[in-house]
Write a protein that holds these residues in place. Sequence first.
Motif, PDB file in Angstrom:
ATOM      1  N   GLU A   1       0.904  -1.170  -0.082  1.00 26.93           N
ATOM      2  CA  GLU A   1       0.062  -0.059  -0.065  1.00 26.93           C
ATOM      3  C   GLU A   1       0.908   1.172   0.060  1.00 26.93           C
ATOM      4  OE1 GLU A   1      -3.063   0.158   2.969  1.00 26.93           O
ATOM      5  OE2 GLU A   1      -4.064  -1.462   2.058  1.00 26.93           O
ATOM      6  N   ALA A   2       2.163   1.212   0.483  1.00 23.17           N
ATOM      7  CA  ALA A   2       3.042   2.363   0.363  1.00 23.17           C
ATOM      8  C   ALA A   2       3.313   2.663  -1.065  1.00 23.17           C
ATOM      9  CB  ALA A   2       4.144   2.038   1.314  1.00 23.17           C
ATOM     10  N   ASN A   3       3.589   1.772  -1.991  1.00 24.35           N
ATOM     11  CA  ASN A   3       3.886   2.028  -3.251  1.00 24.35           C
ATOM     12  C   ASN A   3       2.697   2.646  -3.932  1.00 24.35           C
ATOM     13  OD1 ASN A   3       6.299   0.935  -2.801  1.00 24.35           O
ATOM     14  ND2 ASN A   3       5.303  -1.243  -3.496  1.00 24.35           N
ATOM     15  N   ARG A   4       1.401   2.002  -3.654  1.00 24.65           N
ATOM     16  CA  ARG A   4       0.370   2.573  -4.073  1.00 24.65           C
ATOM     17  C   ARG A   4      -0.125   3.994  -3.848  1.00 24.65           C
ATOM     18  NH1 ARG A   4      -2.637  -2.985  -2.681  1.00 24.65           N
ATOM     19  NH2 ARG A   4      -1.439  -4.416  -4.025  1.00 24.65           N
ATOM     20  N   THR A   5       0.160   4.487  -2.674  1.00 27.61           N
ATOM     21  CA  THR A   5      -0.241   5.785  -2.130  1.00 27.61           C
ATOM     22  C   THR A   5       0.966   6.836  -2.086  1.00 27.61           C
ATOM     23  OG1 THR A   5      -0.009   4.956   0.070  1.00 27.61           O
ATOM     24  CG2 THR A   5      -2.127   4.837  -0.679  1.00 27.61           C
ATOM     25  N   ARG A   6       2.155   6.547  -2.305  1.00 21.97           N
ATOM     26  CA  ARG A   6       3.317   7.441  -2.255  1.00 21.97           C
ATOM     27  C   ARG A   6       3.307   8.636  -3.188  1.00 21.97           C
ATOM     28  NH1 ARG A   6       8.379   7.322  -0.401  1.00 21.97           N
ATOM     29  NH2 ARG A   6       9.876   8.569  -1.093  1.00 21.97           N
ATOM     30  N   THR A   7       2.695   8.367  -4.554  1.00 24.24           N
ATOM     31  CA  THR A   7       2.322   9.606  -5.551  1.00 24.24           C
ATOM     32  C   THR A   7       1.166  10.560  -4.729  1.00 24.24           C
ATOM     33  OG1 THR A   7       3.099   8.276  -7.485  1.00 24.24           O
ATOM     34  CG2 THR A   7       1.711  10.276  -7.491  1.00 24.24           C
TER      35      THR A   7
ATOM     36  N   LEU B   1       1.202  12.668  10.243  1.00 20.90           N
ATOM     37  CA  LEU B   1      -0.108  12.308   9.210  1.00 20.90           C
ATOM     38  C   LEU B   1       0.081  10.852   8.942  1.00 20.90           C
ATOM     39  CD1 LEU B   1      -0.508  14.333   5.937  1.00 20.90           C
ATOM     40  CD2 LEU B   1      -0.936  11.746   6.205  1.00 20.90           C
ATOM     41  N   GLY B   2      -0.719  10.015   9.216  1.00 23.26           N
ATOM     42  CA  GLY B   2      -0.883   8.679   8.877  1.00 23.26           C
ATOM     43  C   GLY B   2      -1.783   8.164   8.076  1.00 23.26           C
ATOM     44  N   ILE B   3      -1.373   7.522   7.098  1.00 24.95           N
ATOM     45  CA  ILE B   3      -2.266   7.051   6.208  1.00 24.95           C
ATOM     46  C   ILE B   3      -2.303   5.567   6.154  1.00 24.95           C
ATOM     47  CG2 ILE B   3      -2.809   6.918   3.489  1.00 24.95           C
ATOM     48  CD1 ILE B   3      -0.966   9.169   3.048  1.00 24.95           C
ATOM     49  N   ARG B   4      -3.786   5.046   6.455  1.00 22.32           N
ATOM     50  CA  ARG B   4      -3.928   3.620   6.795  1.00 22.32           C
ATOM     51  C   ARG B   4      -2.987   3.111   7.703  1.00 22.32           C
ATOM     52  NH1 ARG B   4      -7.906   0.299   4.968  1.00 22.32           N
ATOM     53  NH2 ARG B   4      -6.676  -1.211   3.718  1.00 22.32           N
ATOM     54  N   SER B   5      -2.323   2.062   7.425  1.00 20.63           N
ATOM     55  CA  SER B   5      -1.485   1.533   8.581  1.00 20.63           C
ATOM     56  C   SER B   5      -0.411   2.443   8.789  1.00 20.63           C
ATOM     57  CB  SER B   5      -0.794  -0.089   8.102  1.00 20.63           C
ATOM     58  OG  SER B   5      -0.053   0.123   6.904  1.00 20.63           O
TER      59      SER B   5
ATOM     60  N   ARG C   1      -6.355   0.400  -2.810  1.00 16.82           N
ATOM     61  CA  ARG C   1      -7.035  -0.967  -3.228  1.00 16.82           C
ATOM     62  C   ARG C   1      -6.472  -1.014  -4.843  1.00 16.82           C
ATOM     63  NH1 ARG C   1      -7.569  -3.663   0.956  1.00 16.82           N
ATOM     64  NH2 ARG C   1      -9.313  -3.087   2.528  1.00 16.82           N
ATOM     65  N   ARG C   2      -6.057  -0.389  -5.523  1.00 15.50           N
ATOM     66  CA  ARG C   2      -5.867  -0.436  -6.990  1.00 15.50           C
ATOM     67  C   ARG C   2      -4.603  -1.058  -7.347  1.00 15.50           C
ATOM     68  NH1 ARG C   2      -7.292   5.891  -8.991  1.00 15.50           N
ATOM     69  NH2 ARG C   2      -9.699   5.512  -8.369  1.00 15.50           N
ATOM     70  N   ALA C   3      -4.474  -1.750  -8.461  1.00 13.30           N
ATOM     71  CA  ALA C   3      -3.597  -2.726  -8.761  1.00 13.30           C
ATOM     72  C   ALA C   3      -2.294  -2.060  -8.954  1.00 13.30           C
ATOM     73  CB  ALA C   3      -3.756  -3.356  -9.872  1.00 13.30           C
ATOM     74  N   GLU C   4      -2.123  -0.553  -9.396  1.00 15.03           N
ATOM     75  CA  GLU C   4      -1.019   0.272  -9.684  1.00 15.03           C
ATOM     76  C   GLU C   4      -1.114   1.562  -8.830  1.00 15.03           C
ATOM     77  OE1 GLU C   4       1.471  -1.032 -11.516  1.00 15.03           O
ATOM     78  OE2 GLU C   4       0.492  -2.661 -12.143  1.00 15.03           O
ATOM     79  N   PRO C   5       0.158   2.239  -8.683  1.00 17.50           N
ATOM     80  CA  PRO C   5       0.161   3.502  -8.026  1.00 17.50           C
ATOM     81  C   PRO C   5      -0.776   4.378  -8.894  1.00 17.50           C
ATOM     82  CG  PRO C   5       2.302   2.397  -8.045  1.00 17.50           C
ATOM     83  CD  PRO C   5       1.538   1.412  -8.969  1.00 17.50           C
TER      84      PRO C   5
END
Length: 231
Positions: free
Chosen positions: A34-40, A100-104, A204-208
Amino acid sequence: MIGSYGWAGGREAMLRFGPATGPVVVAALPLFEEANRTRTFAVTLLRRLAERGIAGALPDLPGQGESLVPTHKTSLLKMQDAFNFTCDTFDREGRRCYALGIRSGALLDGLASVAGRWHFAPMLGDKLLRELKRAAIAADPQRHDLDALVFGGDTPIEIAGNLLAPTLLGELPTARPAPGARIVRLASDTGEADRKVEGAPLWRRAEPDDDPALAVLLADDIAAWVRTCES
């Protein structure tokens, strides 16, 4: 600006945004994929905050991003410790820090002495562990050894393409976000929140991916919250 911070395990990279004075919002990405998907999205959010005069920082915590610490060598405690050292970097500059915490990522600011916490769609550690187990079983329906591996032994465990330490997985059942945070969730999320907003669950998306409109909405909320805390 690309900077760095030091912690007990060495030095890690850190992106810095916005003014060189005043309060700083330090972001913690979710764990694992999830870090990879939300970093951008997190970078977009911190840039929008900078446009509102609020500084931000996005550190690579041990086992995340470009960290030299392998994923199977990290733990929640190490990441919490590193997040605390990140905040200390700004404390030494005389600047107040906000988490600022996102998800986990909301599980990672518990050791930091911050002026306030703002969590987006925070989750409990036991829910994250259940999701990891589901991913492992989906990849291998014959796999029934996860509980024994998580709660015993030192051999790293491969789950969803990540090599994870049993120590870290063993920390998850009791991991909770620190209390007292302002909580914002998506409208589709049934969890309790101080505010709910429209948007897509990028994790939840397959790509960032990115959601500029949601980033603007959240940046407005965070900036107003920080200014209220500072007043």
